[in-house]
Design an enzyme around this catalytic site. Structure first.
Site, PDB file in Angstrom:
ATOM      1  N   LYS A 104       0.856  -1.193   0.000  1.00 35.44           N
ATOM      2  CA  LYS A 104       0.000   0.000   0.000  1.00 35.44           C
ATOM      3  C   LYS A 104       0.890   1.241   0.000  1.00 35.44           C
ATOM      4  CE  LYS A 104      -3.200   2.567   2.989  1.00 35.44           C
ATOM      5  NZ  LYS A 104      -3.908   2.595   4.282  1.00 35.44           N
ATOM      6  N   ARG A 115      -7.690  -0.111   0.951  1.00 35.18           N
ATOM      7  CA  ARG A 115      -8.205  -1.344   0.345  1.00 35.18           C
ATOM      8  C   ARG A 115      -8.678  -1.108  -1.081  1.00 35.18           C
ATOM      9  NH1 ARG A 115     -12.594  -1.782   5.009  1.00 35.18           N
ATOM     10  NH2 ARG A 115     -10.920  -0.587   5.973  1.00 35.18           N
ATOM     11  N   LYS A 143     -10.015  13.275   8.087  1.00 35.93           N
ATOM     12  CA  LYS A 143      -9.613  12.871   9.426  1.00 35.93           C
ATOM     13  C   LYS A 143      -9.540  14.092  10.344  1.00 35.93           C
ATOM     14  CE  LYS A 143      -6.409   9.248   7.792  1.00 35.93           C
ATOM     15  NZ  LYS A 143      -6.917   8.032   8.429  1.00 35.93           N
ATOM     16  N   ASP A 188       1.551   6.067   5.940  1.00 38.22           N
ATOM     17  CA  ASP A 188       0.578   5.217   5.257  1.00 38.22           C
ATOM     18  C   ASP A 188       1.159   4.588   3.986  1.00 38.22           C
ATOM     19  OD1 ASP A 188      -1.887   4.113   5.717  1.00 38.22           O
ATOM     20  OD2 ASP A 188      -3.008   5.620   4.600  1.00 38.22           O
TER      21      ASP A 188
END
Length: 493
Positions: free
Chosen positions: A257, A343, A269, A280
């Site tokens: 990812k 995802r 967020k 991330d």
């Protein structure tokens, strides 16, 4: 800055003349000190007894031994003998190096409790620990701490040369990944990450293909494109390839990812949760680190490193809740929340990986906060469609010290949560079992008959504290486990 050297010292330790010696001991057992010269040994043992040194794991005692062959001795505790494994040596070595830096000691020679030659595995672990423990990310400090001091060398008494070579490659790959994770979003974005991949490929002799936003759309990777289209920096898809000279024993695809920064998108967020979201991209950075090492190790395994790089930002062009997006494998995804973007990007990358017809896929992703709630910050969640493959990864992770724990994927009631949608699959699964429903989502994009392991590294990819061979910041989690596994496949062990 000159790199610290790790090498073997083959002579009898009594012949060593230098600044310091580091003797690793089991709890309650100071006998290894007797391997030193008599004068050094007697002084060290006497002080250890006076200081009530037990040899528990993490304990380090510095004993002045002026007038002997060395100035002082470090006595390094390993803990109870029956509990000592490779990672114990790795942690002890890292703690030793951190103590050396604090004491401004330039060199030492490590002596382990066992007599005779040190095994390849333990030598490798000590080497890794020293290099990982010496890691610092101080690139952006105009005045560096200890600017004039560097540790010059760590010697391993009767160490194995191949163990040192492997330990260096593994640890340097992990530190490379850590550097990339620690880079901020204004330095590493999808375009610069792709440039880094190309630079890596050129330096280490890998094949590298990079696809821009137009090509991504032409390839039908609309999930990856949609997540990244709200950013001023468009997404990139990166494919690194290593092929052995002979017939490969297996073909393995590594998927990472690569969210170079995650604001959450339109489901933005809160500020506290946005902080550290440069991490991330940890899965992608791990893949790059692994490919760097693979090019040096040259296993008899074909390895593909695949990264969907994007930045999840709110914008007039950003993807929205309720959007329906067609993924590369033809399945439609309904967006419930734009902050469940990882995802969505992985849907296309896993679909692409499946088209390569690999024997196995390992994906690494900082995917869910739910996994951290379930397992804490130090353990990755493991999910699979192939129990035998999962067992191999778990055994390997135990050796490397990268903690993983398997979570179940067999509850169809949870699977229904991601099917409650106008499309084929929904990108969230409700509040409970979030790490599991995220893994179930990913499984929708893994090709038939391909063994797959998903590692949710949301917790261990980033450290808020210094412990063992980790400092604060990116950890490079997953690099050594994947490398160890690939080398095991290559050697048929």
């Amino acid at each position: 800055m000159k790199e610290m050297e790790v090498r073997a010292f083959k002579d009898d330790i009594k012949k060593y003349k230098g600044k310091s010696v580091a003797v690793f001991v089991y709890e309650g057992d100071l006998k290894p000190l007797a391997r030193l010269s008599k004068g050094t040994s007697n002084k060290a043992k006497r002080v250890a007894e006076l200081e009530n040194f037990k040899g528990k794991e993490g304990e380090i005692l510095k004993v002045p031994t002026l007038g002997t062959s060395v100035d002082f001795v470090y006595i390094v505790g390993l803990g109870k003998k029956e509990k000592v494994g490779e990672d114990t040596y790795r942690r002890a070595s890292a703690n030793l190096v951190k103590r050396m830096r604090r004491d401004k000691v330039e060199s030492t020679v490590v002596v382990i409790p066992r007599r005779g030659d040190v095994s390849k595995e333990i030598t490798k672990a000590i080497t890794e620990g020293a290099i990982l423990g010496n890691y610092r990310f101080d690139k952006y400090k105009s005045k560096k701490e200890d600017e004039k001091f560097e540790i010059k060398e760590v010697l391993i008494n009767r160490g194995d040369e191949e163990g040192i070579r492997l330990g260096k490659i593994f640890a340097e790959a992990q530190n490379y990944a850590r550097n990339l994770v620690n880079e901020p979003g204004n330095v590493i974005n999808p375009i610069t990450l792709a440039e880094e991949a190309k630079k890596l490929a050129e330096e280490f002799g890998l094949e590298c293909k990079v696809y821009d936003e137009k090509q991504i759309q032409e390839m039908g990777m609309m999930a990856l494109y949609s997540v990244g289209k709200g950013s001023a920096t468009p997404p990139r898809f990166i494919h690194l390839i290593y092929k052995p000279s002979g017939k490969p024993k297996e073909k393995i695809a590594l998927v990472g990812k690569g969210l170079t920064f995650d604001s959450g998108g339109l489901n933005i967020k809160p500020g506290d949760y946005m902080r550290t979201m440069k991490m991330d991209k940890s899965g992608a950075c791990a893949v790059l680190g692994i490919m760097r090492a693979i090019a040096q190790l040259k296993p008899d395994v074909e390895v593909h490193g695949l990264i969907g790089a994007a930045e999840n930002m709110p914008d007039g062009n950003a993807y929205r809740p309720d959007d329906v997006i067609k993924a590369k494998n033809g399945k439609y995804i309904e967006i419930d929340n734009t902050d469940a973007e990882g995802r969505v990007t992985l849907a296309d990358v896993l679909s692409y990986a499946s088209e390569l017809k690999p024997d196995k896929i390992i994906d690494m992703a900082t995917l869910t906060g739910a996994c951290m709630v379930a397992l804490g910050e130090y353990t990755a969640g493991l999910f699979t469609n192939a129990p035998d493959f999962a067992e191999e990864i778990k055994k390997t992770a135990k050796r490397t010290g990268e903690r993983v724990w398997e979570l179940p994927m067999d509850d169809e009631r949870l699977r229904k949560k991601i099917k409650n949608t106008v499309a084929d699959v929904l990108n969230t699964g409700g509040r409970y079992g979030g790490a599991i429903t995220a893994a179930m989502f990913l499984e929708e994009f893994v090709g038939e008959g391909i063994k797959w392991v998903h590692l949710d590294i949301a917790g261990p990819a980033w450290s808020k504290e210094e412990y063992g061979y980790y400092t604060k910041g990116g950890t490079g989690f997953g690099v050594r486990t994947c490398l160890e596994y690939i080398m095991k496949v290559s050697s048929n062990v």
